[in-house]
Design an enzyme around this catalytic site. Structure first.
Site, PDB file in Angstrom:
ATOM      1  N   SER A   1       0.823  -1.221   0.000  1.00 20.33           N
ATOM      2  CA  SER A   1       0.000   0.000   0.000  1.00 20.33           C
ATOM      3  C   SER A   1       0.847   1.256   0.000  1.00 20.33           C
ATOM      4  O   SER A   1       0.462   2.289  -0.559  1.00 20.33           O
ATOM      5  CB  SER A   1      -0.903   0.027   1.236  1.00 20.33           C
TER       6      SER A   1
ATOM      7  N   HIS B   1       2.179   3.423  -3.372  1.00 12.75           N
ATOM      8  CA  HIS B   1       1.473   4.472  -4.114  1.00 12.75           C
ATOM      9  C   HIS B   1       0.585   5.325  -3.224  1.00 12.75           C
ATOM     10  O   HIS B   1      -0.362   5.930  -3.685  1.00 12.75           O
ATOM     11  CB  HIS B   1       0.649   3.852  -5.244  1.00 12.75           C
TER      12      HIS B   1
ATOM     13  N   VAL C   1       8.335 -14.498   2.935  1.00 14.08           N
ATOM     14  CA  VAL C   1       8.192 -15.337   4.123  1.00 14.08           C
ATOM     15  C   VAL C   1       7.075 -16.345   3.856  1.00 14.08           C
ATOM     16  O   VAL C   1       5.963 -15.976   3.450  1.00 14.08           O
ATOM     17  CB  VAL C   1       7.878 -14.476   5.361  1.00 14.08           C
TER      18      VAL C   1
ATOM     19  N   HIS D   1      -9.734   0.980  -2.706  1.00  9.07           N
ATOM     20  CA  HIS D   1     -10.203   2.364  -2.588  1.00  9.07           C
ATOM     21  C   HIS D   1      -9.687   3.097  -3.815  1.00  9.07           C
ATOM     22  O   HIS D   1      -8.553   2.901  -4.229  1.00  9.07           O
ATOM     23  CB  HIS D   1      -9.663   2.891  -1.255  1.00  9.07           C
TER      24      HIS D   1
ATOM     25  N   TYR E   1     -11.346  13.170  -1.119  1.00 10.81           N
ATOM     26  CA  TYR E   1     -10.230  14.006  -0.684  1.00 10.81           C
ATOM     27  C   TYR E   1      -9.362  14.348  -1.889  1.00 10.81           C
ATOM     28  O   TYR E   1      -9.414  13.670  -2.926  1.00 10.81           O
ATOM     29  CB  TYR E   1      -9.425  13.329   0.436  1.00 10.81           C
TER      30      TYR E   1
ATOM     31  N   TRP F   1      -2.124   3.469   8.876  1.00 10.56           N
ATOM     32  CA  TRP F   1      -1.986   4.446   7.804  1.00 10.56           C
ATOM     33  C   TRP F   1      -0.585   5.054   7.828  1.00 10.56           C
ATOM     34  O   TRP F   1       0.070   5.059   8.865  1.00 10.56           O
ATOM     35  CB  TRP F   1      -3.000   5.585   8.013  1.00 10.56           C
TER      36      TRP F   1
ATOM     37  N   ASP G   1      -8.719  -1.669  36.706  1.00  9.95           N
ATOM     38  CA  ASP G   1      -9.186  -1.758  38.085  1.00  9.95           C
ATOM     39  C   ASP G   1     -10.149  -2.921  38.184  1.00  9.95           C
ATOM     40  O   ASP G   1     -10.943  -3.170  37.286  1.00  9.95           O
ATOM     41  CB  ASP G   1      -9.787  -0.444  38.591  1.00  9.95           C
TER      42      ASP G   1
HETATM   43  P1  FAD Z   1       2.511  -2.035   3.028  1.00  7.03           P
HETATM   44  O1  FAD Z   1       3.009  -0.797   2.454  1.00  7.03           O
HETATM   45  O2  FAD Z   1       1.492  -2.792   2.247  1.00  7.03           O
HETATM   46  O3  FAD Z   1       3.756  -2.926   3.318  1.00  7.03           O
HETATM   47  C1  FAD Z   1       3.658  -4.287   3.635  1.00  7.03           C
HETATM   48  C2  FAD Z   1       4.777  -4.990   2.932  1.00  7.03           C
HETATM   49  O4  FAD Z   1       4.823  -6.336   3.366  1.00  7.03           O
HETATM   50  C3  FAD Z   1       4.583  -5.031   1.431  1.00  7.03           C
HETATM   51  O5  FAD Z   1       5.623  -4.340   0.805  1.00  7.03           O
HETATM   52  C4  FAD Z   1       4.548  -6.506   1.108  1.00  7.03           C
HETATM   53  O6  FAD Z   1       5.175  -6.812  -0.115  1.00  7.03           O
HETATM   54  C5  FAD Z   1       5.258  -7.106   2.289  1.00  7.03           C
HETATM   55  N1  FAD Z   1       4.880  -8.490   2.545  1.00  7.03           N
HETATM   56  C6  FAD Z   1       3.629  -8.989   2.694  1.00  7.03           C
HETATM   57  N2  FAD Z   1       3.670 -10.319   2.885  1.00  7.03           N
HETATM   58  C7  FAD Z   1       4.961 -10.669   2.876  1.00  7.03           C
HETATM   59  C8  FAD Z   1       5.648 -11.911   3.017  1.00  7.03           C
HETATM   60  N3  FAD Z   1       4.978 -13.064   3.215  1.00  7.03           N
HETATM   61  N4  FAD Z   1       6.998 -11.925   2.947  1.00  7.03           N
HETATM   62  C9  FAD Z   1       7.704 -10.769   2.743  1.00  7.03           C
HETATM   63  N5  FAD Z   1       7.096  -9.577   2.591  1.00  7.03           N
HETATM   64  C10 FAD Z   1       5.747  -9.513   2.661  1.00  7.03           C
HETATM   65  N6  FAD Z   1      -2.683   6.532   4.249  1.00  7.03           N
HETATM   66  C11 FAD Z   1      -2.511   7.789   4.703  1.00  7.03           C
HETATM   67  O7  FAD Z   1      -2.098   7.953   5.847  1.00  7.03           O
HETATM   68  N7  FAD Z   1      -2.830   8.866   3.953  1.00  7.03           N
HETATM   69  C12 FAD Z   1      -3.301   8.724   2.702  1.00  7.03           C
HETATM   70  O8  FAD Z   1      -3.573   9.699   2.022  1.00  7.03           O
HETATM   71  C13 FAD Z   1      -3.505   7.422   2.185  1.00  7.03           C
HETATM   72  N8  FAD Z   1      -4.036   7.253   0.973  1.00  7.03           N
HETATM   73  C14 FAD Z   1      -4.113   5.993   0.444  1.00  7.03           C
HETATM   74  C15 FAD Z   1      -4.543   5.837  -0.859  1.00  7.03           C
HETATM   75  C16 FAD Z   1      -4.582   4.593  -1.435  1.00  7.03           C
HETATM   76  C17 FAD Z   1      -5.040   4.447  -2.840  1.00  7.03           C
HETATM   77  C18 FAD Z   1      -4.188   3.463  -0.680  1.00  7.03           C
HETATM   78  C19 FAD Z   1      -4.196   2.107  -1.264  1.00  7.03           C
HETATM   79  C20 FAD Z   1      -3.804   3.605   0.642  1.00  7.03           C
HETATM   80  C21 FAD Z   1      -3.751   4.872   1.209  1.00  7.03           C
HETATM   81  N9  FAD Z   1      -3.350   5.064   2.525  1.00  7.03           N
HETATM   82  C22 FAD Z   1      -3.171   6.326   3.007  1.00  7.03           C
HETATM   83  C23 FAD Z   1      -3.096   3.918   3.399  1.00  7.03           C
HETATM   84  C24 FAD Z   1      -1.627   3.606   3.483  1.00  7.03           C
HETATM   85  O9  FAD Z   1      -1.092   3.568   2.203  1.00  7.03           O
HETATM   86  C25 FAD Z   1      -1.401   2.267   4.149  1.00  7.03           C
HETATM   87  O10 FAD Z   1      -2.187   2.159   5.302  1.00  7.03           O
HETATM   88  C26 FAD Z   1       0.055   2.112   4.539  1.00  7.03           C
HETATM   89  O11 FAD Z   1       0.875   2.374   3.436  1.00  7.03           O
HETATM   90  C27 FAD Z   1       0.324   0.712   5.032  1.00  7.03           C
HETATM   91  O12 FAD Z   1       1.707   0.551   5.246  1.00  7.03           O
HETATM   92  P2  FAD Z   1       2.281  -0.870   5.666  1.00  7.03           P
HETATM   93  O13 FAD Z   1       3.740  -0.704   5.817  1.00  7.03           O
HETATM   94  O14 FAD Z   1       1.512  -1.360   6.821  1.00  7.03           O
HETATM   95  O15 FAD Z   1       1.878  -1.826   4.486  1.00  7.03           O
HETATM   96  N1  THG Z   2     -18.463  -4.645  39.447  1.00  7.95           N
HETATM   97  C1  THG Z   2     -17.593  -5.638  39.633  1.00  7.95           C
HETATM   98  N2  THG Z   2     -16.350  -5.585  39.126  1.00  7.95           N
HETATM   99  C2  THG Z   2     -15.966  -4.524  38.410  1.00  7.95           C
HETATM  100  C3  THG Z   2     -16.839  -3.440  38.205  1.00  7.95           C
HETATM  101  C4  THG Z   2     -18.138  -3.537  38.738  1.00  7.95           C
HETATM  102  N3  THG Z   2     -14.729  -4.488  37.863  1.00  7.95           N
HETATM  103  C5  THG Z   2     -14.417  -3.518  36.875  1.00  7.95           C
HETATM  104  C6  THG Z   2     -14.988  -2.186  37.221  1.00  7.95           C
HETATM  105  N4  THG Z   2     -16.405  -2.319  37.505  1.00  7.95           N
HETATM  106  C7  THG Z   2     -14.269  -1.698  38.455  1.00  7.95           C
HETATM  107  N5  THG Z   2     -14.678  -0.406  38.883  1.00  7.95           N
HETATM  108  C8  THG Z   2     -15.203  -0.166  40.128  1.00  7.95           C
HETATM  109  C9  THG Z   2     -15.144   1.135  40.594  1.00  7.95           C
HETATM  110  C10 THG Z   2     -15.578   1.439  41.871  1.00  7.95           C
HETATM  111  C11 THG Z   2     -16.102   0.442  42.678  1.00  7.95           C
HETATM  112  C12 THG Z   2     -16.222  -0.836  42.199  1.00  7.95           C
HETATM  113  C13 THG Z   2     -15.758  -1.147  40.918  1.00  7.95           C
HETATM  114  C14 THG Z   2     -16.509   0.744  44.057  1.00  7.95           C
HETATM  115  N6  THG Z   2     -15.732   1.585  44.766  1.00  7.95           N
HETATM  116  C15 THG Z   2     -16.044   1.957  46.134  1.00  7.95           C
HETATM  117  C16 THG Z   2     -15.508   3.350  46.378  1.00  7.95           C
HETATM  118  O1  THG Z   2     -14.654   3.805  45.656  1.00  7.95           O
HETATM  119  O2  THG Z   2     -15.987   3.957  47.328  1.00  7.95           O
HETATM  120  C17 THG Z   2     -15.474   1.005  47.143  1.00  7.95           C
HETATM  121  C18 THG Z   2     -13.986   0.956  47.201  1.00  7.95           C
HETATM  122  C19 THG Z   2     -13.458   0.199  48.390  1.00  7.95           C
HETATM  123  O3  THG Z   2     -14.192  -0.010  49.360  1.00  7.95           O
HETATM  124  O4  THG Z   2     -12.295  -0.190  48.305  1.00  7.95           O
HETATM  125  O5  THG Z   2     -17.496   0.235  44.529  1.00  7.95           O
HETATM  126  O6  THG Z   2     -18.985  -2.651  38.543  1.00  7.95           O
HETATM  127  N7  THG Z   2     -17.959  -6.724  40.313  1.00  7.95           N
END
Ligand code: FAD
Ligand code: THG
Length: 840
Positions: free
Chosen positions: A58, A61, A187, A238, A269, A371, A559
């Site tokens: 990708s 170009h 690969v 695209h 764009y 990207w 938490d």
């Molecule tokens: P790639 O560039 O695809 O690189 C992956 C590489 O892995 C390739 O060269 C491939 O040959 C290699 N590969 C795969 N399998 C193997 C294997 N088994 N062994 C060895 N090598 C392997 N992004 C933007 O941010 N802005 C833009 O304006 C934008 N416009 C875009 C327009 C178009 C038309 C397209 C297609 C994309 C656009 N993108 C844009 C997206 C962006 O191009 C890609 O998200 C980005 O280039 C991905 O980079 P990459 O390195 O992950 O992948």
């Molecule tokens: N219930 C249960 N587990 C959980 C949540 C839940 N785990 C993930 C998330 N929610 C955890 N978040 C909280 C946040 C606050 C409290 C409980 C879970 C809570 N706090 C009291 C306080 O701050 O006064 C008591 C603290 C204490 O006595 O130590 O009750 O919703 N099962």
């Protein structure tokens, strides 16, 4: 960053001799080689199937538009780093970033409002930008017909990344430090032993490695299959086209001088290519590509427009967009497309990259669906993760472990990937649920919820009621509620206010089934959990403890509530799938042995929260156990029965009211619901949804992990220091906390909006007028994490990261759609600080 001895990770850390193989020399692979070698990991081999320097992925170009601002703080930070880094890079005398600025146009009032919202994110995340008039848009882009333009969002620091030169520059630096780039190496296999990667096999020999990173772009699923790892991304084509030279641009000396341009109302764009215009379109039907069927690089055929990642231009898909282009840019009426192609890149179910080490195969990393825009930031994060054990930035939204098992099927990935394509430029409400595939996961109460007119939204694949229309008659008794603006009124109903009040005054049933539940058992369970978390877990069975999972730097990973059901048996209430991964990763024997056994029991079980002052009146007659305060205290757990249903009852409440979480197995869930519902009739019990739930938890000041706090924050600044026992023997993160104690300059701060009718929704910038930060264009002092109307308080509650030490009563401004909304720093908890409602 220090690695403290209590972290026992199966991944070898910081050994200078780690051998890394990176698969793919696109922008991600090249950036990663640079970032790894910059950190002293010089034994890096990048294997690329195509020929360098433009191997045909990708990147080969990519037109390279970099719009930095996104609703995601993480993606925006990635993009900011890309801009910063590419601005300092050159290849063959060419600067790798052209800071031409960015301009997004609005032709509908809804879009203009959305650009104001976007300007808020930009300010929150540190990107310069300004909403400007149509006349200013015309000045910035003289070729547009501004008659239909209502305004725009101008971001002077956005611009064009020169992707291939940036690859070259980063490759050269990496090579100078000892990295190897081997092109024409495909690969074909990933070698492993004992759950760890040991190397890769190519068509030209084997390469042993301690770490293998798949930076294979949209070939990710193909490489993933070699490793036995699901890679949830869908390649889609695209359309991108270039016009013939335009007389209006003749004499253009620079590659581009005007801002990169977006016309999202038509999914288009634009950028300049000298005297031509390049146009990309997301307006066409999704064009999925099977990554397993992509033809290999063909040296004979290869030209820029004919590579594995580019498919023939489909005129019929382009035609409607061309009309839109010519309306916006009248100069195109006399022109034509000279060359176009359907270029392939990756879409994930939620539009975010997939990063991190696989839990199925240690040492096998993914850096995909990235990207160009985010490439350098991603590479830095992944390199830090590999070298230091964690990225310095919170990347949980990109962590490959974020997907539930039900979200990894090829069918799901295909459908949601296509939807992400279609929605790329849509105005999306933060609560907007996906249309497909739904329903996917439902609790055992789903049929009852439907009967009650539940308004369902989606989270983690679960159908989640936000309110129940059956409660609409309760709204009349509330008195008038402040009117909402159209945006905050979406996916909202006054019924939520009625449900919140019913919870504070009567009793309500909440479906807590999506709350993640883990079971940890075995003779080593206590010692393991004690070492992994911050609070004292060495309590007798029957105790529930609120505790934190920290990483080795003291950052909050999650938490948890930990219920000790028996000496060697614990039930954990957790947050994301990453919690399970984190525990498995650190458990003796990988959490599958006799010493410590960890299991996710969410899907086979369910939970109802019964909360409100009448909760005891509802539950007591149904159970043989004594549910009095004396016999069943706050934060205690009991195995008992509700009618015919065996339950685990936990006395705690995220909504801050008397009551219990009642857990049972999925088969008995409906019976549990019906039993409670029947008994609740005479008490006026209601079913209540997440909209009320969110309001109540914010009034109570309970943090939501991933929103209010992440691994970038320590427990003290996040206001959960009460869950840390520094006098405890040892736990992951303790040493780091001791080092950073008292250093923090920021604080998660509760705010109350001054105007009872005002609301904000989250991610808005916060200004401190007293510090002069509310000046036009002045940088904000922080940003809102969560916000919700507090129906009991009669004000909107917002939590925000702000400088530490702001006195209660300090006035602030929250910027909401460009308006300054006054708010005041408050004391927390805002509701029931003496806990009289819960502890009785
Ligand atoms: P790639 O560039 O695809 O690189 C992956 C590489 O892995 C390739 O060269 C491939 O040959 C290699 N590969 C795969 N399998 C193997 C294997 N088994 N062994 C060895 N090598 C392997 N992004 C933007 O941010 N802005 C833009 O304006 C934008 N416009 C875009 C327009 C178009 C038309 C397209 C297609 C994309 C656009 N993108 C844009 C997206 C962006 O191009 C890609 O998200 C980005 O280039 C991905 O980079 P990459 O390195 O992950 O992948
Ligand atoms: N219930 C249960 N587990 C959980 C949540 C839940 N785990 C993930 C998330 N929610 C955890 N978040 C909280 C946040 C606050 C409290 C409980 C879970 C809570 N706090 C009291 C306080 O701050 O006064 C008591 C603290 C204490 O006595 O130590 O009750 O919703 N099962």
């Amino acid at each position: 960053m220090n690695s403290t001895p209590e972290l026992r990770s199966p991944t070898p850390r910081s050994s200078r001799s780690s051998r890394v193989v990176v698969i793919g020399a696109g922008i991600v692979g090249c950036s990663l080689a640079d970032e790894l070698t910059a950190r002293g990991w010089n034994d890096v081999t990048v294997l690329e199937q195509g020929p360098l320097p433009a191997p045909g992925g990708s990147t080969s170009h990519a037109p390279g538009l970099v719009f930095q601002t996104s609703p995601s703080r993480t993606l925006t930070a990635f993009a900011r780093y890309t801009v910063e880094k590419f601005s300092s890079l050159e290849a063959d005398g060419v600067r790798c970033f052209a800071p031409v600025g960015g301009l997004e146009l609005a032709t509908t009032p809804e879009r203009l409002a959305d650009l104001r919202r976007k300007a808020g994110w930009a300010a929150s995340w540190g990107v310069r930008g300004e909403v400007v008039s149509a006349a200013r848009c015309k000045e910035l882009w003289p070729l547009i017909d501004e008659s239909t333009v209502l305004g725009g969002f101008h971001t002077p620091d956005d611009g064009l990344a020169r992707a291939l030169p940036a690859c070259r520059a980063q490759m050269d630096r990496a090579v100078a430090r000892g990295a190897r780039f081997l092109d024409r190496h495909t690969v074909t296999g990933i070698e492993r032993e004992g759950g760890r990667v040991t190397g890769v096999v190519t068509d030209r020999g084997a390469f042993p490695a301690d770490h293998v990173v798949s930076a294979a772009g949209f070939w990710g699923p193909v490489v993933g299959r070699m490793a036995g790892v699901d890679v949830p991304l869908q390649p889609l084509a695209h359309q991108y086209a270039r016009t013939r030279p335009l007389p209006e641009l003749s004499g253009a000396t620079a590659e581009a001088s005007k801002p990169i341009l977006r016309f999202q109302d038509r999914d288009l764009y634009f950028r300049e290519h000298g005297d031509r215009i390049g146009i990309g379109s997301y307006a066409h039907r999704p064009l999925p590509v099977d990554p397993f069927a992509v033809p290999p690089y063909d040296e004979a055929r290869a030209r820029r427009m004919d590579m594995p990642s580019s498919y023939p231009f489909t005129e019929e898909d382009w035609a409607p967009s061309w009309e839109d282009c010519r309306r916006l840019l009248p100069a195109l009426r006399g022109s034509a497309v000279e060359e176009g192609f359907n270029g392939v890149f990756s879409f994930t179910p939620d539009g975010m990259p997939v990063l991190g080490e696989s839990s199925a195969l240690r040492g096998f990393w993914l850096a995909e669906a990235v990207w160009v825009t985010h490439s350098a930031g991603v590479a830095r994060a992944v390199a830090e993760w590999m070298v230091d054990g964690r990225p310095s930035l919170d990347v949980h939204e990109c962590d490959l472990t974020r997907f539930e098992e039900a979200q990894r099927s090829p069918a799901y990935v295909r459908e949601r990937g296509a939807q992400q394509f279609a929605e790329v430029y849509d105005v999306l409400h933060p609560l907007q649920p996906p249309e497909q595939p739904r329903p996917l996961r439902v609790s055992p109460f789903h049929a009852r919820q439907q009967q009650l007119g539940a308004y369902f939204l989606e989270g983690g694949g679960w159908e989640r009621p936000h309110w129940y229309e059956a409660n609409a008659p309760l709204v009349d008794a509330l008195g008038p509620l402040p009117a909402r603006d159209a945006w905050s009124a979406r996916h909202w109903s006054p019924v939520a206010a009625a449900e919140a009040r019913a919870t504070r005054e009567g009793v309500a049933l909440y479906d807590m089934t999506p709350l993640r539940r883990l079971e940890v058992t075995g003779p080593g369970a206590l010692a393991f959990l004690d070492r992994m978390t911050t609070n004292n877990l060495r309590k007798k069975p029957g105790a529930v403890t609120y505790t934190l999972l920290l990483d080795e730097t003291g950052g909050i990973r999650s938490d948890l509530t930990v219920a000790r059901l028996a000496p060697d048996r614990f039930q954990i209430g957790a947050n994301s799938p990453a919690d399970l991964d984190w525990l498995l990763r650190h458990a003796p024997g990988g959490g599958g042995g006799g010493e410590v056994h960890i299991r996710d029991i969410t899907s086979g079980t369910c939970c109802i929260g019964v909360w409100g002052p009448l909760a005891r009146d509802l539950v007591q007659p149904l159970t043989p156990d004594d549910f009095s305060h004396e016999a069943f205290g706050y934060f205690r757990v009991k195995r008992t029965y509700i009618g015919h249903v065996p339950v685990t009852a936990m006395r705690l409440s995220y909504v801050g009211e008397l009551g219990w979480e009642l857990y049972t197995t999925a088969d008995l869930g409906l019976r549990l619901w019906d039993t409670l519902w029947e008994a609740g009739r005479e008490l006026g019990a209601v079913a209540a949804g997440r909209s009320a739930f969110d309001s109540l938890r914010l009034e109570k000041g309970y943090r939501a992990w991933g929103v209010d706090m992440t691994d970038e924050h320590d427990p003290f600044e996040a206001g959960v220091g009460f869950a840390v026992r520094m006098d405890k023997e040892d736990f992951t993160g303790k040493a780091a906390l001791r080092r950073r104690a008292g250093e923090s300059a920021r604080r998660l701060t509760p705010l109350l909006l001054d105007d009872p009718a005002a609301v904000v929704l989250g991610k808005e910038p916060v200004h401190l007028p007293a510090l002069g930060s509310a000046r036009a264009g002045g940088a904000p002092a922080g940003y809102v994490t969560s916000a919700s109307y507090g129906y009991t308080l009669g004000r909107c509650v917002a939590y925000a990261w702000l400088p530490a030490g702001l006195a209660t009563g300090t006035g602030v401004h929250i910027e909401y759609f460009g308006e300054k909304v006054p708010a005041t720093v408050a004391d927390e908890p805002l509701f029931d600080p003496k806990m009289t409602r819960i502890r009785r």
